[in-house]
Design a protein around this motif. Structure first.
Motif, PDB file in Angstrom:
ATOM      1  N   ASP A  41       0.831  -1.206   0.000  1.00 20.95           N
ATOM      2  CA  ASP A  41       0.000   0.000   0.000  1.00 20.95           C
ATOM      3  C   ASP A  41       0.866   1.256   0.000  1.00 20.95           C
ATOM      4  OD1 ASP A  41      -2.786   1.135   0.283  1.00 20.95           O
ATOM      5  OD2 ASP A  41      -1.867   2.007   2.072  1.00 20.95           O
ATOM      6  N   GLY A  42       1.935   1.254   0.787  1.00 19.57           N
ATOM      7  CA  GLY A  42       2.841   2.394   0.771  1.00 19.57           C
ATOM      8  C   GLY A  42       3.506   2.561  -0.584  1.00 19.57           C
ATOM      9  N   PHE A  43       3.933   1.451  -1.172  1.00 20.79           N
ATOM     10  CA  PHE A  43       4.572   1.455  -2.489  1.00 20.79           C
ATOM     11  C   PHE A  43       3.630   2.037  -3.541  1.00 20.79           C
ATOM     12  CE2 PHE A  43       5.625  -1.018  -6.417  1.00 20.79           C
ATOM     13  CZ  PHE A  43       6.942  -0.600  -6.597  1.00 20.79           C
ATOM     14  N   TRP A 125       4.658   0.156   5.819  1.00 21.84           N
ATOM     15  CA  TRP A 125       4.054   1.088   4.864  1.00 21.84           C
ATOM     16  C   TRP A 125       5.080   2.118   4.411  1.00 21.84           C
ATOM     17  CZ3 TRP A 125       3.100   6.180   3.897  1.00 21.84           C
ATOM     18  CH2 TRP A 125       2.087   6.478   2.983  1.00 21.84           C
ATOM     19  N   CYS A 126       5.838   2.659   5.359  1.00 23.05           N
ATOM     20  CA  CYS A 126       6.822   3.697   5.032  1.00 23.05           C
ATOM     21  C   CYS A 126       7.973   3.133   4.198  1.00 23.05           C
ATOM     22  CB  CYS A 126       7.358   4.328   6.315  1.00 23.05           C
ATOM     23  SG  CYS A 126       6.110   5.286   7.228  1.00 23.05           S
ATOM     24  N   PHE A 127       8.389   1.901   4.491  1.00 21.66           N
ATOM     25  CA  PHE A 127       9.428   1.278   3.673  1.00 21.66           C
ATOM     26  C   PHE A 127       8.935   1.090   2.242  1.00 21.66           C
ATOM     27  CE2 PHE A 127      11.969   0.397   7.388  1.00 21.66           C
ATOM     28  CZ  PHE A 127      13.261   0.273   6.877  1.00 21.66           C
ATOM     29  N   GLY A 128       7.676   0.703   2.076  1.00 22.25           N
ATOM     30  CA  GLY A 128       7.118   0.564   0.738  1.00 22.25           C
ATOM     31  C   GLY A 128       7.070   1.892   0.014  1.00 22.25           C
ATOM     32  N   TYR A 129       6.688   2.938   0.720  1.00 17.64           N
ATOM     33  CA  TYR A 129       6.619   4.276   0.130  1.00 17.64           C
ATOM     34  C   TYR A 129       8.002   4.697  -0.361  1.00 17.64           C
ATOM     35  CZ  TYR A 129       4.949   9.112  -0.432  1.00 17.64           C
ATOM     36  OH  TYR A 129       4.587  10.350  -0.947  1.00 17.64           O
ATOM     37  N   MET A 130       9.006   4.537   0.491  1.00 20.90           N
ATOM     38  CA  MET A 130      10.357   4.967   0.131  1.00 20.90           C
ATOM     39  C   MET A 130      10.945   4.094  -0.978  1.00 20.90           C
ATOM     40  SD  MET A 130      10.546   7.628   1.912  1.00 20.90           S
ATOM     41  CE  MET A 130      12.203   8.083   1.354  1.00 20.90           C
ATOM     42  N   ILE A 152       8.040  10.563   6.565  1.00 19.23           N
ATOM     43  CA  ILE A 152       7.822   9.179   6.130  1.00 19.23           C
ATOM     44  C   ILE A 152       9.125   8.387   6.213  1.00 19.23           C
ATOM     45  CG2 ILE A 152       7.129   7.703   4.192  1.00 19.23           C
ATOM     46  CD1 ILE A 152       5.302  10.000   3.270  1.00 19.23           C
ATOM     47  N   ALA A 153      10.221   9.005   5.759  1.00 19.37           N
ATOM     48  CA  ALA A 153      11.520   8.329   5.768  1.00 19.37           C
ATOM     49  C   ALA A 153      11.968   7.975   7.179  1.00 19.37           C
ATOM     50  CB  ALA A 153      12.572   9.211   5.091  1.00 19.37           C
ATOM     51  N   LEU A 154      11.538   8.747   8.177  1.00 20.74           N
ATOM     52  CA  LEU A 154      11.899   8.453   9.567  1.00 20.74           C
ATOM     53  C   LEU A 154      11.547   7.027   9.942  1.00 20.74           C
ATOM     54  CD1 LEU A 154      12.850   9.380  12.398  1.00 20.74           C
ATOM     55  CD2 LEU A 154      10.491  10.171  12.804  1.00 20.74           C
ATOM     56  N   HIS A 155      10.410   6.545   9.435  1.00 16.47           N
ATOM     57  CA  HIS A 155       9.955   5.173   9.725  1.00 16.47           C
ATOM     58  C   HIS A 155      10.254   4.217   8.576  1.00 16.47           C
ATOM     59  CE1 HIS A 155       7.640   6.138  13.427  1.00 16.47           C
ATOM     60  NE2 HIS A 155       7.532   7.324  12.845  1.00 16.47           N
ATOM     61  N   THR A 177       1.626  10.311  13.583  1.00 14.27           N
ATOM     62  CA  THR A 177       0.512  11.147  13.131  1.00 14.27           C
ATOM     63  C   THR A 177       0.910  12.066  11.981  1.00 14.27           C
ATOM     64  OG1 THR A 177       0.946  12.942  14.707  1.00 14.27           O
ATOM     65  CG2 THR A 177      -0.474  11.128  15.457  1.00 14.27           C
ATOM     66  N   GLN A 178       2.214  12.229  11.739  1.00 14.48           N
ATOM     67  CA  GLN A 178       2.674  13.112  10.664  1.00 14.48           C
ATOM     68  C   GLN A 178       2.715  12.422   9.298  1.00 14.48           C
ATOM     69  OE1 GLN A 178       3.266  16.436  11.588  1.00 14.48           O
ATOM     70  NE2 GLN A 178       2.352  15.452  13.391  1.00 14.48           N
ATOM     71  N   ILE A 179       2.578  11.097   9.274  1.00 13.86           N
ATOM     72  CA  ILE A 179       2.808  10.358   8.039  1.00 13.86           C
ATOM     73  C   ILE A 179       1.694  10.581   7.012  1.00 13.86           C
ATOM     74  CG2 ILE A 179       3.040   8.050   7.049  1.00 13.86           C
ATOM     75  CD1 ILE A 179       4.353   7.211   9.739  1.00 13.86           C
ATOM     76  N   GLU A 180       0.447  10.409   7.421  1.00 14.88           N
ATOM     77  CA  GLU A 180      -0.651  10.571   6.464  1.00 14.88           C
ATOM     78  C   GLU A 180      -0.749  12.002   5.943  1.00 14.88           C
ATOM     79  OE1 GLU A 180      -3.649   6.973   7.849  1.00 14.88           O
ATOM     80  OE2 GLU A 180      -3.842   8.956   8.767  1.00 14.88           O
ATOM     81  N   PRO A 181      -0.637  13.042   6.779  1.00 11.82           N
ATOM     82  CA  PRO A 181      -0.619  14.404   6.234  1.00 11.82           C
ATOM     83  C   PRO A 181       0.539  14.626   5.263  1.00 11.82           C
ATOM     84  CG  PRO A 181      -1.038  14.463   8.591  1.00 11.82           C
ATOM     85  CD  PRO A 181      -0.680  13.044   8.257  1.00 11.82           C
ATOM     86  N   ALA A 182       1.680  13.990   5.537  1.00 13.43           N
ATOM     87  CA  ALA A 182       2.818  14.117   4.624  1.00 13.43           C
ATOM     88  C   ALA A 182       2.497  13.497   3.271  1.00 13.43           C
ATOM     89  CB  ALA A 182       4.049  13.455   5.236  1.00 13.43           C
TER      90      ALA A 182
END
Length: 231
Positions: A41-43, A125-130, A152-155, A177-182
């Protein structure tokens, strides 16, 4: 009628279909591939949020860890169902982020013990996004937007694990809580930077998942489908 012909690619995906995706990812996964639906999903969220649309032939191969790692499907039906559900999840995310971004929710792992509060684990999720950010080779962002990406990269980067370990429970929860707004802000930024028609025509980017036997294989191998993933 094939499975892909029964799918409404603009509707949210069902829990049962997410379970099916998860089983397929585990069935054919490897050390370099995406292994669960949260990471997927993040990807996919980053794919629809970046500076340009990456062709399916590239990201489908990257999902499995690169060329040579694509599944040897049990059947055409299995492959078609999996790909159709990928596009349904991808297009659903694109539609929400474009038409109603405040309704966007990332697919984080949730865990809880009876009688205790639930815990959110956004790492996959964050690893997939990155992973998709790296695949798309995102260019430098303005400082404010780079701060959003770093949320996002923090996680989503191993290099930040030591720093995460120093956060208090309150600080850690706040960072989540900052991830979805980002994700919303980054999608909005790149949508505005793309071709004007993408900004004015806010529908999701649809792609037909059905692959003919003599069509190029969606894994990106360059072979015909019948000579590659269908065999």
């Amino acid at each position: 009628m094939t499975f892909s012909e029964t799918v409404d690619f603009s509707t949210p995906i069902r829990e049962a279909d997410l379970d099916y995706i998860d089983k397929v990812l585990h069935k054919y996964g490897n050390d370099d591939s995406i292994l669960d639906t949260c990471e997927l999903d993040g990807f996919l969220t980053a794919l629809v949020s970046g500076p340009e649309m990456i062709p399916p032939s590239r990201w489908f191969s990257a999902l499995w860890g690169g060329p040579g790692n694509e599944p040897e499907w049990e059947s055409e039906e299995e492959m078609e169902r999996f790909i159709a559900l990928l596009f349904q999840l991808m297009n659903s995310n694109a539609m929400v982020l474009t038409e109603d971004p405040e309704a966007f929710e990332a697919l984080f792992h949730e865990a809880n013990k009876e009688g205790e509060p639930s815990f959110t684990f956004p790492g996959e999720w964050c690893f997939g996004y990155m992973r998709a950010v790296d695949l798309g080779q995102w260019p430098s962002l303005p400082a404010e937007l780079d701060t959003q990406l770093q949320a996002i990269a923090l996680h989503g980067r191993e290099e930040h694990f030591d720093h995460l370990g120093t956060l208090t429970d309150t600080e850690h929860q706040h960072s989540i809580t900052q991830i979805e707004p980002a994700a919303r802000a980054l999608h909005r930024h790149w949508l505005q930077q793309r071709a004007p028609e993408l900004s004015t025509n806010s529908g999701p980017h649809r792609a037909e998942p059905k692959t003919g036997r003599n069509d190029p294989c969606p894994c990106g191998s360059g072979k015909k489908f019948k000579r590659c993933c269908l065999h």
